[in-house]
Design an enzyme around this catalytic site. Structure first.
Site, PDB file in Angstrom:
ATOM      1  N   HIS A 273       0.818  -1.223   0.000  1.00 29.21           N
ATOM      2  CA  HIS A 273       0.000   0.000   0.000  1.00 29.21           C
ATOM      3  C   HIS A 273       0.850   1.269   0.000  1.00 29.21           C
ATOM      4  O   HIS A 273       0.539   2.235   0.682  1.00 29.21           O
ATOM      5  CB  HIS A 273      -0.931  -0.003   1.220  1.00 29.21           C
ATOM      6  CG  HIS A 273      -2.020  -1.024   1.119  1.00 29.21           C
ATOM      7  ND1 HIS A 273      -3.136  -0.836   0.345  1.00 29.21           N
ATOM      8  CD2 HIS A 273      -2.154  -2.259   1.661  1.00 29.21           C
ATOM      9  CE1 HIS A 273      -3.914  -1.900   0.430  1.00 29.21           C
ATOM     10  NE2 HIS A 273      -3.346  -2.789   1.210  1.00 29.21           N
ATOM     11  N   ASP A 337      -0.413  -4.759   6.024  1.00 24.89           N
ATOM     12  CA  ASP A 337      -1.464  -5.631   5.483  1.00 24.89           C
ATOM     13  C   ASP A 337      -1.236  -5.911   3.999  1.00 24.89           C
ATOM     14  O   ASP A 337      -0.566  -5.159   3.300  1.00 24.89           O
ATOM     15  CB  ASP A 337      -2.848  -4.990   5.669  1.00 24.89           C
ATOM     16  CG  ASP A 337      -2.938  -3.622   5.033  1.00 24.89           C
ATOM     17  OD1 ASP A 337      -1.953  -2.865   5.111  1.00 24.89           O
ATOM     18  OD2 ASP A 337      -3.985  -3.294   4.446  1.00 24.89           O
ATOM     19  N   GLU A 338      -1.796  -7.013   3.578  1.00 25.39           N
ATOM     20  CA  GLU A 338      -1.945  -7.338   2.151  1.00 25.39           C
ATOM     21  C   GLU A 338      -0.659  -7.210   1.349  1.00 25.39           C
ATOM     22  O   GLU A 338      -0.640  -6.620   0.265  1.00 25.39           O
ATOM     23  CB  GLU A 338      -3.026  -6.434   1.521  1.00 25.39           C
ATOM     24  CG  GLU A 338      -4.391  -6.640   2.134  1.00 25.39           C
ATOM     25  CD  GLU A 338      -5.490  -5.919   1.360  1.00 25.39           C
ATOM     26  OE1 GLU A 338      -6.474  -6.579   0.997  1.00 25.39           O
ATOM     27  OE2 GLU A 338      -5.375  -4.695   1.136  1.00 25.39           O
ATOM     28  N   ILE A 339       0.408  -7.793   1.861  1.00 24.78           N
ATOM     29  CA  ILE A 339       1.656  -7.792   1.093  1.00 24.78           C
ATOM     30  C   ILE A 339       1.515  -8.780  -0.067  1.00 24.78           C
ATOM     31  O   ILE A 339       1.137  -9.931   0.120  1.00 24.78           O
ATOM     32  CB  ILE A 339       2.842  -8.172   2.005  1.00 24.78           C
ATOM     33  CG1 ILE A 339       2.972  -7.143   3.133  1.00 24.78           C
ATOM     34  CG2 ILE A 339       4.145  -8.259   1.188  1.00 24.78           C
ATOM     35  CD1 ILE A 339       3.957  -7.538   4.212  1.00 24.78           C
TER      36      ILE A 339
END
Lengths: 560, 560
Positions: A273, A337-339
């Protein structure tokens, strides 16, 4: 008496005609049935020695709200039936506020608000007699006094210019929150919000005694945060130069929040992100704006910090440190988050770094995270992360790390098993953005990924201790509702947040049990939630109607 | 050129970098690739003889918007890349507007807007050369000219104070709507909206060429409409005396709408949804506020006009006539949805009336409806009803009656079979209130009855002719999106309506085929919908973001 009147009477007998509308409801509350009104010369008398400016300001704001709320009771007739009782009521001329003995050194509200989470003193006691004798508010801290002023400001209604309350005497003894973390998260990267939007949100948060503003300030879409010594990141990564929070803006927001008992937890999401950093530092970003985006990120555009690069790691630790040290909060979130691993798999630079260091991606992530967290720990800050860092990766987190659960409420138990502190923000209860349809283009039938809409009722039924053992319970710091802004902007900020976000404010202040000993429940909550909603509207926050006005003024008549 | 740039270039080549953003898109449209800018002395030159005041006002408003919109192009750089081309562009100094030969007697826009539905003249032709020669707008009527002015106002963007367009020459020939009824319904009875809220909504409606404001003004919750000779109905049946549309307010709203090409279809729902009349006329209402409400009505409170009573029938016909004759519209809705038979079964007065007349409830309903419709027909008005009156009851409806389909899009075919005219407003496509959770109290897990949320995409895919034969097609007048306001109030009016309601405006103006011959589709619609949304925000309507700004300025890059 005809059938109609019998039915109305039956409703009146089984349902009290109105409710004492405090939100969140104090954990201790005794009320009477007398009316009391504010004297024309009513004043709030500060008895705190060397009172800090933000306490004096809070007193002044409270006096202003008492004069300007002009909220009529939510009852049939909007208070007209109270005329006689109001006419006869005693007049209250004073509220005195003071610190309890032994607490004479007054820190400011803002200073109290950023004490380490769990060590904040938010409790207060409030007494409003029906006799006209002075009301009293006491606490151990200015923050407690501020919470008490907030409660006092919710006691009053308007009837033709007279400001009155109808359940005096009111006695609240040692009301203090069940959990210290009562928050709201706002994403200012997908769409931009002005400083004024944020301040209005902070005001509304303070009215329901929220303690934490989680500011998800940057993301791959834009980087609207000016960082000292790194001005290029925002000047190139923001949507425009007008859509940047300058250092002065940040200090303004933080001060405004602090004076309202709110700690600002800034998040700069890393290493995922972060694509917007590529505009200024392409050397630090893997897979920026790659196509198709779905191969490289959870949503467009892609772009992640090159976590295996020592230069990128230093860069990241340095800008995190540079911004964190300007902030009074003890907390700072590095995201996590969300790598997307495919992004790194296709990034030649990252692959070369991994090869030369002999590390796996997970090992490199651990090194990267250790470095950014060390930068925080070195300046006395506590790292906050999203749940993946605790549950999905092989990252060593310090015991002090705070973990935000978002993917599912079911995941809190796993975090607790790792003996890490928890903030609840599960998408299945607390995501304010769910249920408004697919925002991605060219999808005629799509719904949101986290359908359905998360109602205030759903949030209100949240159990912070579900699947948590008694021993683990102290790990639960509280929770928050969250607004991701793919489909939000200043235009619907108020309406998508309020009064829904007040739900969790009561869940985490009041806890599982109401002051009368019954369990927290949506049935008794609704009339009070109506009340705080109507009060918010009076105060300039566009909180939405929960029911037809016909129902709002007839508590419990419109039940399912 | 690195991988990143290759990817960006690839996106740029497959997706045009921006879109000519007209909404609804004209049915005929030719555009070029030249830039043209407004001269500093740009003016709109009226060539209509004896032009009505509302046309002159519309010209003035258009000029104001050209100066105040200041919308930057939704493209990366927000128009900065246009600098050179704008600098070199020819200057447009004039738009001339005139009626076509043979149409020299100019009725006002407001007069044209209330012509019988299907006989309105909304077409126009517009030419904007790239040479600097005068732009021309022609039409057969002032209403057509107004629609053309609306189109003209969407052509322009701001770059540092220069107002320019980038796809000149623009040639629109005989753009006219596929359907005459392009509407929006607002319920002002469950929660009240101010005159200002309604006017702002009418403005936004006019910007997307909507033609009908369906004003569901009264219901069982409140009766906020002052009716000449029946002032007691609203003075006792409204939420408060401040929450009433006075006769002056109604005329103000109707005039405001008319001047913007919008016909106001007022609905007073009968015989159901009329419980609020019991406050002033208990003698005319069966089962007012009965308990449990669910036995007597679809939602609280219950209350229906005593349809079998001659006195009630006369009363109803009289107040309908009294209000309808003050309104310029040729249309008036008597409602007719969700009649609860159990209410009448338990109403002794109705049972006595049925017995004495020897009628069944259905027969009495027919007599009642004939009477109220005759009252309308007698003053030259066309009755409008909800679908139940055509499909569920044994009521003789005149052939001219217009039927609104709401329960399901599947029901339009049955209405067509009865050879009655249709307005599409199906809950499965067009209900703006769906999907925000249960509004009834004490239901912790409930969702809305019409889940899920009806996205703009869903509305956009609506086919007005589904299951309709070619012979029946002329019965389809158009359609509308609808806002029932159990959970809406002025606070979220804009954000729940806009830009979603623009979907049906294009469905019913443009029809099934885009000007380039391709089928209407959400993929090409989204960039244009972004544009009208950003323009609405500039004009003071709080339309919500559909995507992150990052996506809004990169058409089609954020597709699913």
């Amino acid at each position: 008496m005809n059938l109609k009147n019998i039915l109305i009477l039956a409703v009146a007998l089984t349902h009290p005609p109105s409710t004492f509308a405090l939100w969140p409801i104090p954990r201790s509350l005794q009320t009477g049935t007398s009316f009391v009104k504010l004297a024309s010369n009513f004043d709030i008398e500060n008895q705190v020695t060397n009172a800090p400016a933000d306490l004096l300001d809070a007193i002044q704001r409270t006096k202003t709200l008492l004069a300007t709320d002009k909220l009529q009771r939510l009852a049939v007739g909007r208070g007209l039936n109270d005329s006689t009782a109001v006419g006869k009521a005693q007049s209250l001329s004073r509220l005195t506020i003071s610190l309890l003995p032994g607490h004479t050194v007054a820190r400011s509200i803002a200073q109290e608000a950023v004490q380490p989470i769990g060590q904040r003193s938010e409790g207060y006691s409030l007494s409003v007699p029906s006799t006209g004798a002075a009301a009293t508010l006491t606490a151990n801290s200015t923050l407690g006094l501020f919470r008490g002023l907030t409660t006092f400001g919710q006691l009053w209604y308007d009837l033709g210019g007279t400001t009155y309350s109808f359940q005096a005497p009111v006695v609240i003894t040692n009301d203090s929150p069940a959990y210290p973390y009562r928050g709201l998260m706002l994403d200012t990267a997908r769409n931009f919000f002005t400083v004024s939007d944020i301040k209005r949100t902070l005001d509304a948060m303070s009215w329901v005694k929220m303690s934490m503003f989680h500011w998800h300030v940057t993301d791959s879409q834009s980087f609207p945060l000016e960082i000292p010594n790194f001005p290029e990141i925002s000047s190139k990564g923001a949507y425009s130069t007008q859509q940047v929070y300058s250092s002065a803006d940040v200090q303004d927001i933080v001060s405004y929040a602090g004076a309202r008992g709110i700690d600002v937890l800034v998040e700069i999401d890393t290493p995922g992100h972060s694509g917007s950093i590529s505009a200024s530092h392409p050397e630090h970003i893997a897979c920026p704006q790659s196509d198709p985006w779905s191969d490289f990120a959870g949503e467009p555009p892609s772009g992640q910090l090159r976590l295996a690069s020592q230069a990128t790691t230093n860069f990241t630790a340095n800008f995190i440190s540079a911004i964190a040290k300007t902030l009074p909060s003890k907390l700072f979130s590095t995201g996590g988050d969300e790598i997307n691993t495919n992004c790194y798999a296709h990034d030649a630079s990252t692959q070369a770094d991994l090869k030369s260091s002999g590390r796996t991606l997970e090992q490199a992530l651990n090194v990267f995270t250790q470095a950014t967290h060390k930068a925080l720990l070195d300046i006395g800050k506590t790292p906050v992360v999203w749940e993946e860092m605790a549950l999905e990766h092989q990252v060593s987190l310090s015991n002090e790390t705070i973990v935000m659960v978002w993917i599912s409420s079911q995941n809190a138990a796993a975090v607790a098993k790792k003996n890490l502190r928890i903030v609840h923000g599960p998408s299945d209860y607390f995501y304010l953005d769910c249920g408004a349809g697919e925002w991605l283009g060219n999808d005629p039938t799509g719904n949101s990924w986290c359908d359905p809409f998360k109602t205030w009722q759903k949030a209100y039924t949240f159990d912070p201790l579900a699947n948590i053992t008694a021993q683990q319970a102290p790990l639960v710091l509280g929770g928050q509702q969250l607004l991701w802004t793919e489909q939000s902007s200043p235009e619907n900020l108020d309406s998508i947040v309020w009064p829904r976000a007040a739900s969790s404010a009561e869940v985490f202040w009041t806890g599982a049990v109401l002051p009368d000993g019954t369990a927290r429940n949506v049935g008794s909550a609704l009339p009070r939630l109506h009340d705080i909603r109507y009060r918010m509207v009076k105060r300039g926050v566009r909180a939405i109607a929960l029911q037809p006005e016909w129902c709002a003024i007839r508590p419990n008549v419109c039940n399912a």
